[in-house]
Design an enzyme around this catalytic site. Structure first.
Site, short mmCIF file in Angstrom:
data_model
loop_
_atom_site.label_atom_id
_atom_site.label_comp_id
_atom_site.label_asym_id
_atom_site.label_seq_id
_atom_site.Cartn_x
_atom_site.Cartn_y
_atom_site.Cartn_z
N CYS A 51 0.92 -1.22 0.02
CA CYS A 51 -0.07 -0.18 0.14
C CYS A 51 0.99 1.22 0.11
CB CYS A 51 -0.93 0.15 1.37
SG CYS A 51 -0.07 0.00 2.81
N CYS A 73 -1.85 1.85 4.78
CA CYS A 73 -2.56 1.09 5.78
C CYS A 73 -2.64 1.58 6.82
CB CYS A 73 -2.49 -0.33 5.63
SG CYS A 73 -0.95 -1.08 6.04
N SER A 1069 1.61 -26.75 -13.09
CA SER A 1069 2.43 -26.38 -14.11
C SER A 1069 1.81 -26.56 -15.60
CB SER A 1069 3.76 -27.25 -14.09
OG SER A 1069 4.26 -26.77 -12.65
N GLU A 1243 6.25 -24.45 -11.08
CA GLU A 1243 6.48 -25.09 -9.71
C GLU A 1243 7.78 -25.79 -9.52
OE1 GLU A 1243 2.81 -27.83 -8.40
OE2 GLU A 1243 3.22 -28.15 -10.58
S1 FES Z 1 1.89 -2.55 4.46
FE1 FES Z 1 0.76 -4.36 3.85
S2 FES Z 1 -1.10 -3.44 3.51
FE2 FES Z 1 -0.10 -1.79 4.00
#
Ligand code: FES
Ligand SMILES: Cc1cc2nc3c(=O)[nH]c(=O)nc-3n(C[C@H](O)[C@H](O)[C@H](O)COP(=O)(O)OP(=O)(O)OC[C@H]3O[C@@H](n4cnc5c(N)ncnc54)[C@H](O)[C@@H]3O)c2cc1C
Length: 1303
Positions: A51, A73, A1069, A1243
């Site tokens: 984020c 966040c 795979s 994989e």
């Molecule tokens: S750091 Fe992981 S969603 Fe904000």
């Protein structure tokens, strides 16, 4: 609901636009008040960086506009007062102009699933805003805050390095000598095409905010939220008065301590006081005595201040500052350091605090202020222990911290050890200070403070010698309080670190002291420290990973418009980089949408006595609680219920689900639901307990060949051993999520879901709701990573959400938080293996008996299949005449484990390879010799009697030996080890034979639907899902070749059960193989139909020919079967071969390791797209490396998963990538069975991560041989610092064992 009082106006800008923020609902719980899908929410705790956005503010410390990255966040909206936020959308777009960072990350193949790409872009962008030509260190620091499941691979490094001020040496490195230049390529993208970085094009800081900063508002601003009031005083006086009025209200600065506590521990503060506008708190002053840093300074600002002072002051004065700076570089990621304040850090007094121990030994003083006046208290052990007499009063605040200069004859150092080098909380950290009597080596005062294990101060009046060291160690073990039940466990390890750090400090000081004492007196009393021991002092540097990727270029005669075999950029690459790629939760809120949150069991094995949700239903916005009784059809399987009935089998089992208007309301309601349980016996968590209780999920799987008992009688030696392999969390960046939209007609449902298997979701929803499959359409646009975790689970979540949608008649959105996702969904099966291997003294293995148990959790899920695959694949690359493989899946009271990349192979084969190293140790030979001796050499049959030729396997092995210069490096490693006692190197090379696909024909079917429209454009639909592995890109490459038109004519919209029905999971795979065949087939049929038209008008264009068009679907697949009764079959369509060589260096005193180099040679045959395939190999290798080295699941004794966030569960970050990382695709390899002779590589690379594990084991073995410790020790994955440290037994581990024995 009463209307809250009128808030002040919150002024801030997002992407150059002023935001008018309606604050009534937007308080703390919401990251940003504008709907911008580029900023991704993946953990909610500042731990992953997905984020990341840039915040620009006027910096009162440095008196300039400061641009810094933050994790959105954890950013409370009110903290943005006066700030300009730039998100990925604000810097460029595919609709207008791409920013150079966006262009480079996409075109250098730096994106896979793309979910975390915007975060990466914004970290790089912020770096370049501050340093248009960054240094290598700045680049690593900027990218160091990212956790990266599969995407930390070399092209990203290149993306960054193209901006470096001084080119990295590796950029000058000539391509390694290869086969003829016309066939072998090392260029995956054209750097010269990139647009240059032009700093003048960037968004300017909004003039309105500049004016505000120049003329700051002194009034107290108040913002009222639904439940919380945010008060931001403009002066210190006002703040102090507010503190008197609201003594309980916390000061909120970075919110990196308060925020996670409010989110996860449910702490609630109705009033928050923000001192962000108070200049006194960000003041930095210096006197001849020391530095005073404002408590409101961010840790990043503090780092800059210290760096600046260190460069100016004499070294003797900066000992404490240097120690602080060292830890400030590795404390969290840059985003957290930009947000977190010094005051918040000190006052939080986290046991793991990296700075408090240094401040404590550095005799820092806290300057406290209140309405009453000011006072100073020492930051000492009493303050850190939270003693009331040594603490702040409720109405006091911390204004600043005074850190005295150090003196001559004083030394300060800091140490830390975490699960991985960067962005991880320390297991233990320590700070030490010693003051000598001037001109002597006589200790006047020695103070030591430890984080993570409690505080201790040791005073001594001794000489600085081994005797003092010994005594101090013993004293420390006594003083440092670390009971057996200390939080986080690892008691012996922590104790060992405590004394090991002291030893490091001892050596460090001894070296410095010798220089000083030499100057003033005779130095004979201090003999030189032997060079062999000096290695204890060096920390592992963090370096930018570099490497070369090699692949075979396409035939020079291939038409330029034919894209097959070329490194085409991921179709969504640019959209990933600009944040315009839409994931499930980016779908805008639909009309009348509701939010669902799951209620899970808190008991591991219990009877449900009652569920009371009456209080929850009274909360505003809460509409309903969905239980098993609401399911109209089938509530899952008898032994695997969707919603629990009567009994729960694990912590995290879904019992019911709350439906509310918003996610916040639903989460609050979940807290109000009261469930009473009666615990049932037994509660089983480990494989050992399951075996004891005979608790299994399915019958034993067994394969046998030759006569094992007879063979054991004829061998020279027999070794028996045990291997433990821990489980693994999928940690896809996009957590599980689904949006179910009921339609008004005919019981139809539209389901948008993040899944690898939409047909399974469709079928499960159908049976749950008891409506025909044809009414349900599942749509998958793209998935933010799956790794097997989105094969089975999304069906259950989709079905529960669908029950809610039917019950309420409204759309339901269900998005799992990271913690819930980790708790509920299970992961890779942990394994316990026992082996008995019989061999000749030459190293030839004659008999191998392996018995494996996997921990399946509480329901069957894929555990039987995983057991089968494990057994089928255990032999890996070795031909051993007499074999017996047995496997069982244990039933325990843990969440059900499920499919995971490699499906048992990465765990099982670790047992086989451990046998090889055990044999090597017994024979006194090198492991690579034993591997070579026992490898398949000629056309042969596997244990399940499938014939194959190992030619390509042997080529991979030989090429890997050659490319890695293995033999000469083995000699160098040995030389290094002879010269260094406290650091050791290890090297290993591992071969791989990985079988692709499922052991049943029905799983190898695929279908495609291709439309050609009258304008010549083509819509391709197939049964594969885009998980980041580039399947859509590859499918268009196939269609382009077949239809002989450029890829630009084509489009893939989504995977939908309405266009291609009854698809198989995109897994094992084979996605590109089988769907590629289907697309090829569909295109060929269409082209055949167009042939008469083309014949009539051979000079015409594609557009002319397609005036008559057709659509069709096609089925294609492989045959595969396995007869378990006879122990034979043709279970796999083909094998992928490969080999990897890794070299590491370990620190014997801390258990840390550095990955020096990895070389991978992989047989991709004729890769459809070398850029994508190399990305898959690198990504899966890194994920494998995580499995084998850092990723560790921790449970409480009651079966509760502790490790439920990126703080506690460490997936690799960019700083964990080997410093040199080379990948080559084996040239001139063919496989007739597959599309254009390509191979599925999703994989296989996972297991090659074990080369790092075995390199670490090799280094540990070197330590143990040198110290004459028995060569056998239990192989345990992951090879964590704890395992490495304790395996490198020495006088300090002995000291700790003895201490434990006698205390
Ligand atoms: S750091 Fe992981 S969603 Fe904000
Ligand atoms: C992802 C992540 C990784 C991390 N990694 C590390 C790590 O590796 N090592 C490490 O040591 N730490 C680590 N931390 C912790 C981090 O250092 C602290 O959370 C941070 O320093 C707290 O500062 P803050 O400004 O965010 O405090 P806030 O959360 O804003 O406040 C915390 C507390 O401090 C009080 N407070 C703040 N300022 C004052 C003041 N001036 N006077 C009185 N009281 C005050 C508040 O009342 C509140 O109770 C990590 C945190 C995160 C989120």
């Amino acid at each position: 609901m009463p209307c809250p009082p009128q808030s002040d106006q919150l002024v801030f800008f997002v992407n150059g636009r002023k935001v008018k923020c309606p604050l009534w609902h937007l308080f703390l719980d919401h990251p940003l008040p504008v709907r911008l899908t580029g900023t991704k929410y993946a953990c909610g705790r500042g731990g992953c960086g997905a984020c990341t956005v840039m915040v620009s503010k006027n910096d009162p410390v440095f008196k300039k506009i400061r641009h810094f990255s933050v994790t959105a966040c954890l950013v409370p909206i009110c903290s943005l007062y006066g700030a300009a936020v730039t998100t990925v959308e604000g810097i460029g777009s595919i609709k207008t102009r791409l920013h150079p960072v966006q262009e480079r990350i996409a075109k250098s193949h730096g994106t896979q699933c793309g979910f975390c790409t915007p975060g990466m872009v914004m970290s790089m962008y912020t770096l370049l805003r501050n340093h248009p030509q960054p240094s290598e260190e700045q680049l690593m620091e900027a990218l160091g805050g990212k956790s990266d499941t599969e995407k930390v691979h070399h092209p990203r490094g290149q993306m960054g390095t193209v901006f470096l001020a001084a080119p990295h040496p590796a950029q000058h490195r000539p391509s390694p000598p290869q086969a003829p230049a016309s066939v072998i390529c090392t260029k995956l993208f054209a750097k010269e095409e990139f647009q240059p970085l032009d700093p003048t094009q960037e968004l300017v800081f909004p003039p309105e905010l500049l004016r505000m900063a120049e003329n700051p508002e002194k009034r107290t601003l108040t913002f009222y939220g639904e439940r919380v009031t945010w008060i931001s005083p403009g002066t210190l006086k006002d703040l102090l008065e507010l503190k008197v009025k609201h003594p309980e209200a916390p000061l909120i600065l970075g919110n990196t301590s308060l925020g996670p506590a409010m989110k996860s521990e449910g702490r609630f503060h109705p009033i928050l006081l923000s001192p962000a506008r108070i200049s006194e708190l960000t003041r930095v002053t210096e006197t001849s005595e020391g530095l005073t840093i404002g408590a409101g300074c961010s840790l990043a600002q503090m780092k800059d201040v210290l760096a600046e002072r260190i460069s100016k002051l004499p070294e003797e004065k900066t000992q404490t500052y240097r120690a602080l700076l060292k830890h400030l570089k590795s404390l969290a990621g840059p985003q957290i350091r930009n947000m977190a304040s010094l005051g918040g850090h000190i006052i939080s007094r986290h046991s793991y605090s990296d700075l408090n121990p240094i401040l404590a030994v550095g005799s820092a003083t806290l300057n406290l202020t209140s309405a009453e006046g000011t006072r100073q208290i020492p930051l000492n052990e009493y303050f850190l222990a939270g003693l009331a007499s040594a603490d702040l009063k409720p109405e006091e605040i911390l204004e600043s911290v005074h850190i005295p200069h150090s003196r001559k004859w004083e030394f300060v150092s800091a140490f830390r050890q975490a699960q991985c080098q960067q962005n991880a909380l320390p297991h233990v950290n320590a700070s030490m200070r010693v003051l000598f009597k001037e001109g002597t080596d006589s200790v006047e005062h020695l103070s030591i403070a430890y984080g993570g294990v409690g505080a201790a101060t040791v005073s001594a009046h001794k000489r600085w010698d081994e005797l003092m060291l010994d005594e101090a160690c013993r004293l420390l073990l006594d003083e440092v309080s670390l009971p057996g039940s200390a939080p986080g466990g690892r008691v012996e390890f922590k104790r060992t670190l405590v004394v090991s750090f002291l030893f490091k400090f001892y050596l460090e000081v001894l070296q410095e002291l010798k220089k000083l004492v030499k100057l003033v007196s005779d130095s004979r009393r201090h003999p030189d420290i032997s060079d062999r021991f000096l290695s204890a002092l060096e920390d592992f540097p963090v370096a930018i990973p570099q490497g070369v990727q090699t692949y075979q270029s396409v035939d020079p005669h291939q038409p330029p418009r034919d894209p097959v075999g070329r490194p085409i950029m991921h179709l969504s690459g640019l959209k990933h980089a600009t944040g315009e790629a839409i994931f499930c939760d980016d779908i805008p809120v639909v009309d009348k949408e509701l939010f669902m949150v799951l209620v899970t069991s808190s008991r591991a094995h219990a009877k449900i006595i009652s569920i009371d949700f009456s209080e929850a239903l009274k909360l505003p916005g809460v509409l309903d609680v969905v239980t098993a009784e609401d399911v109209p059809g089938t509530n899952g399987a008898e032994d695997d219920k969707l919603l629990a009935v009567d009994e729960v089998l694990c912590v995290g089992q879904v019992i019911c689900a709350v439906v509310a208007e918003t996610d916040v309301q639903a989460k609050r309601a979940v807290e109000m639901i009261k469930i009473t349980y009666e615990d049932l016996e037994p509660a089983i968590f480990t494989i050992q307990d399951a075996v004891k209780h005979n608790s299994f999920l399915c019958p034993e799987k067994k394969l046998e060949q030759g006569n094992i008992e007879e063979a054991f009688e004829k061998v020279d030696q027999i070794v028996e051993g045990e291997v433990h392999v821990g489980g693994q969390e999928h940690f896809y960046m996009e957590t599980q999520r689904v949006l179910v939209i009921p339609k008004t007609e005919d019981k139809e449902l539209d389901i948008f879901v993040s899944t690898q298997d939409p047909a399974h979701v469709q079928k499960t929803v159908s049976s749950t709701l008891n409506i025909p499959i044809n009414r349900i359409t599942c749509h998958v646009k793209r998935v933010g990573g799956g790794f097997g975790g989105k094969v089975g689970r999304p069906a259950a979540l989709g079905a529960i959400a669908a029950v809610g949608a039917i019950k309420t008649g409204r759309p339901i959105r269900l998005v799992l938080d990271r913690e819930d996702d980790m708790l509920i969904t299970g992961g890779r099966h942990p394994l316990f293996g026992k082996y008995k291997v019989g061999f000749m003294n030459s190293g030839r293995i004659k008999a191998l008996d392996i018995e494996c148990y996997i921990n399946g959790g509480c329901t069957l899920d894929d555990s039987e299949l995983v057991t089968e695959f494990l057994i089928l694949k255990l032999e890996n690359a070795y031909k051993i005449r007499n074999l017996r493989f047995r496997g069982r899946a244990c039933m325990t009271n843990l969440p059900s484990n499920t499919a995971f990349r490699g499906f048992g192979f990465p765990q099982g084969t670790l047992v086989t390879e451990s046998c090889i190293t055990a044999v090597a140790a017994k024979c006194g030979l090198l492991p690579e010799k034993i591997r070579e001796k026992n490898m398949y050499k000629t056309v042969d049959k596997t244990i399940y009697k499938q014939a194959f030729s190992p030619e390509t396997l042997i080529r991979c092995w030989n090429e890997c030996l050659d490319k890695s210069s293995f033999h000469s490096r083995r000699i160098q490693v040995e030389e290094f080890n002879k010269k260094n006692y406290w650091k050791k190197k290890g090297i290993s090379i591992i071969p791989m034979k990985f079988s692709v696909g499922f052991a049943a024909t029905s799983y190898h079917q695929a279908a495609a639907l291709v439309h050609i429209y009258t304008d010549g454009s083509v819509l391709v639909t197939h049964g594969g899902n885009e998980l980041g592995q580039g399947i859509h890109t590859k499918m268009l490459q196939v269609a382009s070749r077949e239809l002989k038109i450029p890829m630009s004519y084509m489009h893939i919209c989504e995977t939908s059960t309405a266009t291609v029905p009854n698809t198989i999971a995109t897994a094992a795979s084979i996605g590109a193989d089988v769907n590629g065949r289907a697309v090829q087939n569909a295109c060929q049929i269409l082209l055949k139909r167009l042939e008469p038209i083309i014949k009539k008008n051979p000079e015409g264009t594609w557009e002319d020919w397609v005036s008559l068009k057709v659509s069709l679907s096609s089925l294609r697949g492989y045959k595969a079967f396995m007869d378990w009764d006879r122990g034979e079959g043709d279970p796999f369509p083909y094998y992928v071969y490969g080999a990897a060589c890794s070299e590491v260096e370990i620190d014997c005193l801390t258990g840390a390791h550095k990955k020096i180099r990895t070389d991978i040679v992989m047989d991709a045959c004729c890769s459809l797209n070398p850029a994508i395939d190399i990305g898959q190999i690198e990504g899966s290798f890194i994920q494998g490396m995580g499995l084998y080295t850092t990723e560790e699941l921790k449970y409480s004794p009651e079966g509760v998963l502790y490790s439920r966030s990126p703080d506690e569960y460490k997936i690799p970050t960019i700083t964990d990538v080997p410093e040199e990382f080379n990948v080559s695709l084996l040239p001139s390899s063919q496989t007739p069975l597959t599309i254009y002779s390509s191979k599925g590589l999703g994989e296989s690379g996972m297991f090659l991560g074990s080369s790092v594990f075995f390199a670490i084991a090799d280094a540990v073995a070197a330590v143990r041989t040198e110290r004459d410790i028995a060569e056998n020790f239990i192989v345990q994955s992951p090879a964590t610092p704890e395992w490495v440290r304790m395996a490198c037994a020495d006088r300090f581990t002995d000291m700790v064992w003895n201490y434990c024995l006698f205390s």
